[in-house]
Design an enzyme around this catalytic site. Structure first.
Site, PDB file in Angstrom:
ATOM      1  N   THR A 118       0.868  -1.180   0.000  1.00  0.00           N
ATOM      2  CA  THR A 118       0.000   0.000   0.000  1.00  0.00           C
ATOM      3  C   THR A 118       0.901   1.224   0.000  1.00  0.00           C
ATOM      4  OG1 THR A 118      -1.687  -1.166   1.284  1.00  0.00           O
ATOM      5  CG2 THR A 118      -1.790   1.227   1.336  1.00  0.00           C
ATOM      6  N   ARG A 170     -13.273  -8.407  -1.483  1.00  0.00           N
ATOM      7  CA  ARG A 170     -12.737  -8.003  -0.172  1.00  0.00           C
ATOM      8  C   ARG A 170     -12.266  -6.548  -0.235  1.00  0.00           C
ATOM      9  NH1 ARG A 170      -7.398  -6.035   1.567  1.00  0.00           N
ATOM     10  NH2 ARG A 170      -7.083  -6.666   3.723  1.00  0.00           N
ATOM     11  N   VAL A 171     -12.614  -5.766   0.759  1.00  0.00           N
ATOM     12  CA  VAL A 171     -12.164  -4.382   0.868  1.00  0.00           C
ATOM     13  C   VAL A 171     -11.287  -4.272   2.106  1.00  0.00           C
ATOM     14  CG1 VAL A 171     -12.888  -2.000   1.257  1.00  0.00           C
ATOM     15  CG2 VAL A 171     -14.174  -3.447  -0.332  1.00  0.00           C
ATOM     16  N   GLY A 172     -10.139  -3.639   1.953  1.00  0.00           N
ATOM     17  CA  GLY A 172      -9.230  -3.458   3.079  1.00  0.00           C
ATOM     18  C   GLY A 172      -9.451  -2.133   3.776  1.00  0.00           C
ATOM     19  N   ASP A 173      -8.435  -1.705   4.497  1.00  0.00           N
ATOM     20  CA  ASP A 173      -8.528  -0.477   5.285  1.00  0.00           C
ATOM     21  C   ASP A 173      -8.317   0.782   4.457  1.00  0.00           C
ATOM     22  OD1 ASP A 173      -5.833  -1.558   5.011  1.00  0.00           O
ATOM     23  OD2 ASP A 173      -5.194   0.186   6.167  1.00  0.00           O
ATOM     24  N   THR A 193      -0.277   0.992   6.270  1.00  0.00           N
ATOM     25  CA  THR A 193      -0.108  -0.093   5.311  1.00  0.00           C
ATOM     26  C   THR A 193      -0.065  -1.390   6.117  1.00  0.00           C
ATOM     27  OG1 THR A 193       2.308  -0.078   5.388  1.00  0.00           O
ATOM     28  CG2 THR A 193       1.280   1.390   3.812  1.00  0.00           C
ATOM     29  N   GLY A 194      -0.191  -2.502   5.428  1.00  0.00           N
ATOM     30  CA  GLY A 194      -0.155  -3.773   6.137  1.00  0.00           C
ATOM     31  C   GLY A 194      -1.524  -4.413   6.219  1.00  0.00           C
ATOM     32  N   GLY A 229      -4.914  -5.004   6.591  1.00  0.00           N
ATOM     33  CA  GLY A 229      -5.996  -4.039   6.733  1.00  0.00           C
ATOM     34  C   GLY A 229      -7.059  -4.415   7.738  1.00  0.00           C
TER      35      GLY A 229
HETATM   36  N1  GLY Z   1      -3.576  -2.310   3.797  1.00  0.00           N
HETATM   37  C1  GLY Z   1      -4.008  -2.789   2.577  1.00  0.00           C
HETATM   38  C2  GLY Z   1      -5.002  -3.865   2.673  1.00  0.00           C
HETATM   39  O1  GLY Z   1      -5.078  -4.565   3.677  1.00  0.00           O
HETATM   40  O2  GLY Z   1      -5.738  -4.037   1.738  1.00  0.00           O
END
Ligand code: GLY
Length: 368
Positions: A222, A250-253, A273-274, A276
């Protein structure tokens, strides 16, 4: 020459630059740093590689000319999004389990206290610019999937294939290697079987010359770009292709305001980042900015967020340290960076009136 796609390279873009380093690379895990202070304007990116440096060069052109933090972060994010050699965002982002690249991005403008984001956006190389239009041209904050794509096309964005041949090869190798209970196998698995080799024997022999060692792991790469302009206004962007091989949809942070990004014009900005899922549950970027509001430096606030997340898992009996990295800036020109669960030192690229440098932050918990 084969590109070695290591986990760290994917997750954090942490490739060597030959730049000056402002951090203390030998700091042991758990060490905390004092605040770093510079003059304004200030722009940073979590990408500490050559593309991150080019992004900061272009962001700086805007800030040095008296431009806004908002324009600066968009320019910097776009540089990273269009890079065909970066497998973590935009063009060449690693795809979901079906081989489809689905992008997430968010933007916040502290000057107007406004925000926009897109999630599961396909075929558009600069999702952060689409997020900006959601912020500026609608009364909404978030658009997702086909609706986000329709919206982007209505503003003239062109649909492109984001899955490059290299990214496709990496995805194919994941599909062939992630299970020995299915019928997928690498091109020479029949030969390997005849010769008594295991399924992993061909992993390093990608037809495009890629070193595919480690390529079947999940990656969370990210980018965060955060800025304070000469007027003291703050803006930020988080943009990503998200977790590689993710479940479709899937949606991340990254597109969730307060999770992957938060900006408060009276305080500063933070990005994540990382993994999510942990960032969403903890609203980590909002937490960091609120800690800075209470007087903590960006460095201290990033480290506080790590302690908070680890503490919450331990409170429910889980000895789990997720892999996350936080970056933050404040209006005083201070900045900070910390990560957990990962070997090595977290870094980010920092552009100030004085210099363009890689800053190395702190690692509070090592890998399991
Ligand atoms: N931080 C990016 C994700 O988990 O999608």
């Amino acid at each position: 020459m084969a590109k070695n796609l290591t986990r760290r390279g994917f997750v954090h873009g942490g490739l060597g630059l030959g730049l000056g380093s402002m951090g203390l690379a030998s700091l042991p895990i758990g060490t905390r740093l004092r605040a770093q202070t510079v003059e304004l304007p200030l722009v940073i990116t979590s990408h500490a590689n050559a593309t991150g440096r080019e992004a900061m060069r272009q962001s700086w052109e805007i800030l040095a000319g008296g431009g806004s933090a908002l324009d600066a972060v968009e320019r910097g994010a776009n540089v990273i999004e269009v890079d065909p050699e970066d497998f973590s965002v935009g063009m060449a982002g690693l795809p979901n389990e079906h081989g489809v690249v689905q992008l997430d991005a968010s933007i916040m403008d502290g000057r107007t206290y406004s925000a926009g984001s897109v999630a599961s956006l396909e075929k558009i190389v600069t999702p952060s610019s689409v997020a900006r239009l959601v912020m500026e041209r609608t009364d909404h904050v978030m658009l997702v999937g086909p609706g986000a794509l329709d919206f982007a096309k209505s503003f003239g964005f062109e649909e492109v294939e984001l899955l490059t041949p290299e990214a496709r090869e990496i995805w194919l190798r994941w599909r062939e290697h992630h299970s020995d209970q299915d019928d997928w196998g690498p091109p020479d698995h029949l030969r390997g079987r005849a010769e008594g080799l295991d399924r992993d024997a061909a992993r390093d022999a990608g037809p495009l010359g890629l070193d595919l060692t480690g390529s079947i792991e999940h990656h969370y790469g990210t980018t965060n770009v955060l800025a304070v302009d000469a007027s003291g206004d703050v803006a930020g962007i988080t943009t990503t292709s998200g977790l590689s091989w993710k479940v479709n949809g899937r949606v991340g942070d990254s597109p969730i305001i307060g999770a992957g990004l938060y900006v408060d014009n009276s305080v500063g900005a933070a990005g994540a980042t990382g993994r999510g899922e942990d960032v969403i549950k903890s609203c980590a970027s909002h937490y960091i900015v609120m800690r800075m509001r209470e007087g903590r430096s960006p460095q201290e606030a990033c480290e506080d967020a790590i302690e908070m997340i680890v503490g919450r898992y331990r409170a429910v009996g889980l000895d789990f340290v997720p892999e996350e990295k936080f970056v933050a800036i404040n209006k005083a020109g201070e900045y900070g960076c910390a990560w957990m669960g990962i070997d090595g030192v977290p870094s980010m690229t920092v552009r100030t009136p004085a210099s363009l440098d890689v800053f190395e932050g702190t690692s509070l918990y090592g890998p399991a």
